[in-house]
Design an enzyme around this catalytic site. Structure first.
Site, PDB file in Angstrom:
ATOM      1  N   TYR A  60      -5.467  -3.187  13.067  1.00  0.00           N
ATOM      2  CA  TYR A  60      -6.242  -1.972  12.821  1.00  0.00           C
ATOM      3  C   TYR A  60      -7.689  -2.184  13.262  1.00  0.00           C
ATOM      4  O   TYR A  60      -8.621  -2.134  12.458  1.00  0.00           O
ATOM      5  CB  TYR A  60      -6.167  -1.592  11.339  1.00  0.00           C
ATOM      6  CG  TYR A  60      -4.800  -1.116  10.916  1.00  0.00           C
ATOM      7  CD1 TYR A  60      -4.449   0.222  11.017  1.00  0.00           C
ATOM      8  CD2 TYR A  60      -3.844  -2.008  10.436  1.00  0.00           C
ATOM      9  CE1 TYR A  60      -3.197   0.671  10.648  1.00  0.00           C
ATOM     10  CE2 TYR A  60      -2.588  -1.576  10.062  1.00  0.00           C
ATOM     11  CZ  TYR A  60      -2.266  -0.235  10.163  1.00  0.00           C
ATOM     12  OH  TYR A  60      -1.016   0.201   9.798  1.00  0.00           O
ATOM     13  N   GLU A  65       2.239  -1.528  14.143  1.00  0.00           N
ATOM     14  CA  GLU A  65       1.379  -0.626  13.377  1.00  0.00           C
ATOM     15  C   GLU A  65       0.014  -0.561  14.036  1.00  0.00           C
ATOM     16  O   GLU A  65      -0.508  -1.576  14.518  1.00  0.00           O
ATOM     17  CB  GLU A  65       1.194  -1.095  11.923  1.00  0.00           C
ATOM     18  CG  GLU A  65       2.405  -0.963  11.030  1.00  0.00           C
ATOM     19  CD  GLU A  65       2.100  -1.392   9.595  1.00  0.00           C
ATOM     20  OE1 GLU A  65       0.906  -1.331   9.184  1.00  0.00           O
ATOM     21  OE2 GLU A  65       3.045  -1.785   8.878  1.00  0.00           O
ATOM     22  N   ASP A  71       0.825  -1.208   0.000  1.00  0.00           N
ATOM     23  CA  ASP A  71       0.000   0.000   0.000  1.00  0.00           C
ATOM     24  C   ASP A  71       0.862   1.263   0.000  1.00  0.00           C
ATOM     25  O   ASP A  71       0.757   2.114   0.880  1.00  0.00           O
ATOM     26  CB  ASP A  71      -0.941  -0.014   1.215  1.00  0.00           C
ATOM     27  CG  ASP A  71      -1.948   1.125   1.176  1.00  0.00           C
ATOM     28  OD1 ASP A  71      -2.340   1.521   0.062  1.00  0.00           O
ATOM     29  OD2 ASP A  71      -2.330   1.615   2.252  1.00  0.00           O
ATOM     30  N   GLU A 120       4.247  -8.256   7.064  1.00  0.00           N
ATOM     31  CA  GLU A 120       2.937  -8.878   6.797  1.00  0.00           C
ATOM     32  C   GLU A 120       2.985  -9.913   5.671  1.00  0.00           C
ATOM     33  O   GLU A 120       2.180  -9.875   4.739  1.00  0.00           O
ATOM     34  CB  GLU A 120       1.888  -7.814   6.488  1.00  0.00           C
ATOM     35  CG  GLU A 120       1.587  -6.896   7.659  1.00  0.00           C
ATOM     36  CD  GLU A 120       0.411  -5.959   7.384  1.00  0.00           C
ATOM     37  OE1 GLU A 120      -0.229  -6.083   6.322  1.00  0.00           O
ATOM     38  OE2 GLU A 120       0.131  -5.101   8.244  1.00  0.00           O
TER      39      GLU A 120
END
Length: 642
Positions: A501, A537, A205, A448
């Protein structure tokens, strides 16, 4: 043959030469009594190979004559990404070979003195590069984000005059074997796409910026020269120990002398020989920012090599040295035997116009912002950053998790032998470049990955083990977003780094669930692996200036609420086994175009132009409070006014 297949062949061919090149060192070019550096960055000329196969430049041998004679060229600044420099969308999104060229003058004394080596060094180019000088190929390199160089003395002395035409071809095509990986997809529906139409698919991303991203330098050394230096440090009570290993090329009989000096210029230790240990009495340790009243203390280690008369002059190289130790227990991360808590940021090398191009004003601004907010650390997500950034971190005491570009490894075919060999080689290059930086306290081998896939266990076992064999003084990790029970790589790392997240990608809008879900996450990971955990994160997008009360997604209030809910859990768990928190992200950054990104990722606590959102002030208050809890800060640090 297709762009992807051509790139795959080039990658495989380059791997052999890269593995051979790793025998040599990669010291950062600095000037000394025996060395000179000439920066040949600036304005270059540029041409994209827009032929269907992206191969016309090689077929017509564009490197053999001035690039302007091959067709239309444009100006291109170096360093910079080429994508945002023009008004041409095709250049912005271009995939394939681009060509750079610059004519430079080499000082006559460099060429006339045959005891002088002349080296051409590229700080980094994304992704695969081939380099010519005066039409002669001198090297090639696979992988972005790391330097490569070539001794061009012979080429320059074979041609008349002092002019040097440098040609660099760069290809940003990503395949299943590159880091990061990607695929080229040809669109075959002729009712929707023209013949030969293809797209570059990726699983990361951020925008796939390309070009020559860091300075291009010419530098000299004597024929008998210092090729590499490795230092490792430790201490006991007030005695510091600096182990050193100096590699010399060009002479088998050179005499090596090593001198360590304090910041006031005093010699504190010296030794003769290419290997040894320097003993420093009343040592000043290298401490992180906000952890000590005198952080980031650096000694200066001068290495001199006295060659024999026939081998040439003395070579001198000076290396900054920070004396510190790093250890990991089941619940703590220790720097100099004291618990260290990461309160920092994730970053990107990303800015308007220049893309990933190195830019000193931006670097200094970012460090000022990090220190203003009380950040003591950052992760080089998701690739190695410029050496100059690590040097800044050394000088300012900012701790770094140094990450390789193993991001987006989602396809099972990217766990094959070719991919693993490339990944191992990349870690060798990364450790070789960054091993002497005291700010670097941990290696991250991936971000990831699909670590639940069956090949992942063997892949990461080999990768982590190999990295430890390269440097046993630092812990190794990778960043996971997998299910704790199915992560096949976690057993091999030293620290668990978890991305999550909650209330954003999972249960969007429901911030009331963060506390429960985050507590469960931490307890599950620690319960299974008994290793310290970093929340590597977390965050939420916030469009600057967008407000809502009650908070709604994409507003500054929502981002702030998400952070507060995470912080409540961090404050509980950092008393147990959580050793750090890194916000995603330091600043907004560009991504590829998609329906979930409005001109890039907006999870930054600063805008892309480095202006603060509400979350920046929240983190500043938090980070300074955490730092002040240690009770070791001087008065100026307890009441920050930066």
């Amino acid at each position: 043959i297709g762009a992807e297949r051509a790139a795959e062949r080039l990658l495989l061919a380059a791997l052999c030469s890269v593995c051979q090149a790793l025998q040599d060192g990669m010291l950062f070019p600095t000037e000394s009594p025996s060395r000179e550096v000439k920066d040949v960055s600036g304005l270059w000329i540029f041409r994209a190979d827009e032929s269907p196969e992206r191969s016309r430049g090689f077929e017509q041998q564009w490197y053999k004559s001035p690039l302007a004679e091959t067709g239309p060229v444009i100006d291109m600044p170096v360093p910079s990404s080429y994508n945002d420099i023009t008004q041409d969308a095709q250049i912005r999104d271009f995939i394939g070979w681009v060509w750079y060229e610059k004519d430079v003058w080499v000082p006559a004394r460099w060429i006339q003195d045959r005891g002088t080596r002349i080296v051409l060094r590229v700080g980094s180019a994304h992704y695969y590069s081939v380099l010519w000088v005066n039409g002669v190929k001198v090297t090639e390199h696979v992988g972005g984000h790391l330097p490569f160089e070539a001794d061009i003395s012979g080429v320059l002395r074979q041609t008349s005059g002092n002019q040097c035409r440098i040609t660099i071809a760069v290809n940003n095509t990503l395949t299943l074997e590159t880091l990061p990986p990607g695929t080229i997809q040809y669109m075959t529906d002729r009712s929707r796409y023209p013949a030969g139409y293809f797209v570059q698919n990726t699983n990361f991303d951020f925008f796939n910026y390309a070009g020559i991203h860091r300075p291009v330098l010419l530098y000299t050394t004597p024929k008998a020269h210092i090729d590499d230096i490795t230092v490792e440090t430790t201490f006991s009570d007030n005695i510091g120990l600096v182990s050193f290993n100096v590699s010399v090329l060009g002479s088998s009989k050179a005499a090596v002398k090593v001198t360590l000096s304090a910041q006031d210029g005093r010699c504190v230790a010296s030794a003769d020989g290419s290997r040894g240990v320097l003993k420093v009495t009343d040592v000043n340790l290298w401490w992180p920012y906000l952890m000590h009243e005198n952080p980031a203390y650096l000694y200066s280690m001068e290495v001199s090599v006295q060659a024999t008369a026939e081998d040439g002059q003395t070579d001198v190289y000076t290396l900054p040295v920070g004396i510190r130790t790093v250890k990991v227990t089941s619940t703590q991360f220790l720097i100099n035997n004291k618990p260290f808590y990461f309160h920092g940021v994730n970053k990107h090398e990303d800015a308007d116009i220049r893309g990933k191009g190195f830019d000193w004003p931006l670097v200094v601004k970012d460090f000022n912002l990090m220190k203003w907010m009380g950040a003591n650390s950052f992760r080089t997500s998701h690739y190695p950053y410029a050496e100059e950034i690590l040097q800044m971190a050394d000088r300012h005491g900012i701790v770094i998790i140094d990450e390789c570009p193993g991001v987006g490894i989602k396809d099972i075919r990217s766990f094959g032998n070719v991919s693993l060999a490339h990944h191992l080689t990349f870690m060798e290059e990364l450790v070789r470049r960054d091993k002497n930086h005291p700010s670097v306290v941990m290696w991250s081998v991936a971000n990831e990955p699909a670590s639940e896939m069956p090949p992942a266990g063997f892949y990461f076992k080999e990768l982590v083990s190999h990295t430890r064999s390269l440097d046993s003084s630092r812990p190794v990790t990778y960043i996971t977003a997998s299910n704790y029970a199915r992560d096949l790589g976690a057993p091999y790392v030293d620290v668990i780094c978890v991305n999550s997240y909650f209330s954003w990608y999972q249960d969007p809008g429901h911030t009331e669930l963060i506390g429960l879900q985050l507590n469960t996450q931490f307890d599950n990971w620690y319960g299974k692996y008994q290793k310290p955990i970093i929340q590597s994160e977390y965050g939420a997008d916030a469009v600057p200036g967008l407000h809502s009360d009650p908070p709604m997604m994409f507003t500054e209030e929502y981002q702030k609420t998400v952070l507060q809910n995470y912080h409540n859990v961090f404050d509980q768990k950092r008393k147990e086994f959580v050793i750090g928190e890194l916000i995603w992200n330091f600043a907004d950054f560009m991504t590829s175009q998609s329906i979930i990104r409005v001109v890039g990722n907006k999870k930054g606590i600063f805008t892309r132009q480095r202006q603060p959102k509400a979350g920046a002030f929240l983190l500043r208050e938090r980070y300074w409070r955490i730092a002040n809890e240690t009770g070791v800060l001087p008065t100026w640090a307890r009441y920050p006014c930066l």
